[in-house]
Write an enzyme that holds these catalytic residues in place. Structure first.
Site, PDB file in Angstrom:
ATOM      1  N   PRO A  95       4.941  36.614 -43.039  1.00 30.23           N
ATOM      2  CA  PRO A  95       3.877  35.626 -42.807  1.00 30.23           C
ATOM      3  C   PRO A  95       4.072  34.869 -41.495  1.00 30.23           C
ATOM      4  CG  PRO A  95       4.830  35.367 -45.001  1.00 30.23           C
ATOM      5  CD  PRO A  95       5.690  36.331 -44.274  1.00 30.23           C
ATOM      6  N   GLU A 122      11.622  36.165 -50.832  1.00 30.78           N
ATOM      7  CA  GLU A 122      11.409  35.208 -49.750  1.00 30.78           C
ATOM      8  C   GLU A 122      11.575  35.851 -48.384  1.00 30.78           C
ATOM      9  OE1 GLU A 122      10.079  32.602 -52.014  1.00 30.78           O
ATOM     10  OE2 GLU A 122      10.492  31.912 -49.974  1.00 30.78           O
ATOM     11  N   ASP A 175     -16.102  50.986 -32.563  1.00 27.90           N
ATOM     12  CA  ASP A 175     -15.840  50.065 -33.672  1.00 27.90           C
ATOM     13  C   ASP A 175     -15.805  48.629 -33.175  1.00 27.90           C
ATOM     14  OD1 ASP A 175     -15.596  52.124 -35.406  1.00 27.90           O
ATOM     15  OD2 ASP A 175     -13.398  52.159 -35.447  1.00 27.90           O
TER      16      ASP A 175
HETATM   17  C1  JEH Z   1      10.137  26.863 -48.865  1.00 27.53           C
HETATM   18  C2  JEH Z   1       9.526  27.903 -49.765  1.00 27.53           C
HETATM   19  C3  JEH Z   1       8.939  27.289 -51.013  1.00 27.53           C
HETATM   20  N1  JEH Z   1       8.477  28.656 -49.052  1.00 27.53           N
HETATM   21  C4  JEH Z   1       8.017  29.764 -49.902  1.00 27.53           C
HETATM   22  C5  JEH Z   1       7.069  30.668 -49.200  1.00 27.53           C
HETATM   23  N2  JEH Z   1       7.625  31.117 -47.933  1.00 27.53           N
HETATM   24  C6  JEH Z   1       6.699  31.962 -47.200  1.00 27.53           C
HETATM   25  C7  JEH Z   1       6.627  33.315 -47.860  1.00 27.53           C
HETATM   26  C8  JEH Z   1       5.518  33.660 -48.618  1.00 27.53           C
HETATM   27  C9  JEH Z   1       5.467  34.904 -49.231  1.00 27.53           C
HETATM   28  C10 JEH Z   1       6.506  35.793 -49.065  1.00 27.53           C
HETATM   29  C11 JEH Z   1       6.441  37.112 -49.731  1.00 27.53           C
HETATM   30  N3  JEH Z   1       6.810  38.154 -48.798  1.00 27.53           N
HETATM   31  C12 JEH Z   1       8.011  38.782 -48.790  1.00 27.53           C
HETATM   32  C13 JEH Z   1       8.002  39.697 -47.760  1.00 27.53           C
HETATM   33  C14 JEH Z   1       6.759  39.621 -47.108  1.00 27.53           C
HETATM   34  C15 JEH Z   1       6.190  40.281 -46.015  1.00 27.53           C
HETATM   35  C16 JEH Z   1       4.934  39.925 -45.591  1.00 27.53           C
HETATM   36  C17 JEH Z   1       4.225  38.913 -46.247  1.00 27.53           C
HETATM   37  C18 JEH Z   1       2.912  38.482 -45.759  1.00 27.53           C
HETATM   38  N4  JEH Z   1       2.224  37.493 -46.369  1.00 27.53           N
HETATM   39  N5  JEH Z   1       1.085  37.284 -45.682  1.00 27.53           N
HETATM   40  C19 JEH Z   1       1.025  38.110 -44.615  1.00 27.53           C
HETATM   41  N6  JEH Z   1       0.016  38.168 -43.686  1.00 27.53           N
HETATM   42  C20 JEH Z   1       2.181  38.896 -44.645  1.00 27.53           C
HETATM   43  C21 JEH Z   1       2.417  39.916 -43.674  1.00 27.53           C
HETATM   44  N7  JEH Z   1       2.489  40.718 -42.850  1.00 27.53           N
HETATM   45  C22 JEH Z   1       4.777  38.275 -47.354  1.00 27.53           C
HETATM   46  C23 JEH Z   1       6.033  38.634 -47.780  1.00 27.53           C
HETATM   47  C24 JEH Z   1       7.603  35.455 -48.308  1.00 27.53           C
HETATM   48  C25 JEH Z   1       7.661  34.195 -47.709  1.00 27.53           C
HETATM   49  C26 JEH Z   1       7.979  30.002 -47.068  1.00 27.53           C
HETATM   50  C27 JEH Z   1       8.994  29.152 -47.768  1.00 27.53           C
END
Ligand code: JEH
Length: 235
Positions: A95, A122, A175
């Site tokens: 993200p 995470e 596109d």
């Molecule tokens: C402090 C604490 C409560 N916070 C908790 C949420 N954290 C953010 C957080 C949120 C979700 C995930 C799940 N996740 C694991 C690997 C991964 C790869 C991509 C994505 C992803 N999400 N959105 C996109 N556009 C992406 C892309 N490309 C999400 C992923 C991972 C990390 C920030 C910290």
């Protein structure tokens, strides 16, 4: 092009890799997509654990650095068997990454080899970022549960740009968002000419190509102004 995908859930890709355009591109040898189950690089075989709690506390789990670095190094070494190795573009989905867009897709499509790192929980231990120095990409300002859907998004957008994948070599050039084209597309219609009182615009049935082109240009501007006026600022 060869794409290696590192993931905890390789089965997520099963349906995706066996359908439609992407499957045809694989069968025709235009792209080679290999999945790698990160758990195969787990040290403790019976449990195949590759995640652990974050030092310092905090919610969730992190994917550990050792299996990840070992996996990527093994993937990349298999190409080095004496042959001149094409530069490998390492991409980590997160993200926190730079925004993915058509311009970035076009750039990635010039790569011979890509390694996509799909995290879960995470994310990865920071040392995965520090050691492998991957390009960090996000597919949008929303939160997914892992990198796999993001990886499929990138694969989809990139593979269609590989010469020979789309039937008409140039069809992607028109596109929306394609290089130089920063406007939305005009409405499109096919048979029947009428459905539930909804008719195909007469101009499209006229055979007057100049009038059709003018109508489509006008509709492109109307639609872009209504939905994405920001694109008009850039054009
Ligand atoms: C402090 C604490 C409560 N916070 C908790 C949420 N954290 C953010 C957080 C949120 C979700 C995930 C799940 N996740 C694991 C690997 C991964 C790869 C991509 C994505 C992803 N999400 N959105 C996109 N556009 C992406 C892309 N490309 C999400 C992923 C991972 C990390 C920030 C910290």
């Amino acid at each position: 092009m060869r794409i290696d995908v590192v993931t905890l859930f390789p089965a997520i890709f099963d349906g995706y890799l066996t359908q439609s355009l992407l499957h045809k591109a694989i069968v025709r040898g235009l792209v080679d997509i290999q999945r790698h189950d990160l758990r195969q690089w787990a040290e403790n075989v019976p449990h195949r654990k590759v995640d652990d709690r974050p030092f310092g506390g905090g919610p969730g789990m992190l994917i550990q650095v050792e299996p990840t670095v070992s996996c990527v190094r093994e993937i990349e070494s298999d190409a080095a068997d004496g042959a001149e190795q094409a530069p490998i573009r390492r991409i980590l989905l997160t993200p926190q990454g730079k925004p993915f867009d058509q311009r970035l897709a076009e750039d990635i499509a010039t790569s011979e080899r890509i390694v996509l790192l799909c995290g879960r929980y995470e994310g990865f231990d920071q040392r995965v970022h520090d050691i492998l120095e991957p390009e960090e990409i996000s597919v949008g300002d929303f939160v997914l549960n892992g990198g796999e859907v993001a990886a499929m998004t990138i694969i989809d957008a990139v593979v269609r740009l590989i010469p020979g994948v789309l039937g008409d070599e140039n069809s992607h050039r028109d596109d929306s968002f394609s290089r130089g084209n920063r406007l939305l597309e005009f409405p499109q219609y096919t048979r029947p000419r009428e459905f539930e009182g909804h008719f195909v615009p007469e101009v499209l049935l006229s055979g007057d190509h100049a009038a059709i082109a003018a109508w489509r240009a006008e509709q492109t501007l109307i639609r872009t102004k209504a939905r994405r006026s920001d694109l008009l600022d850039e054009s």
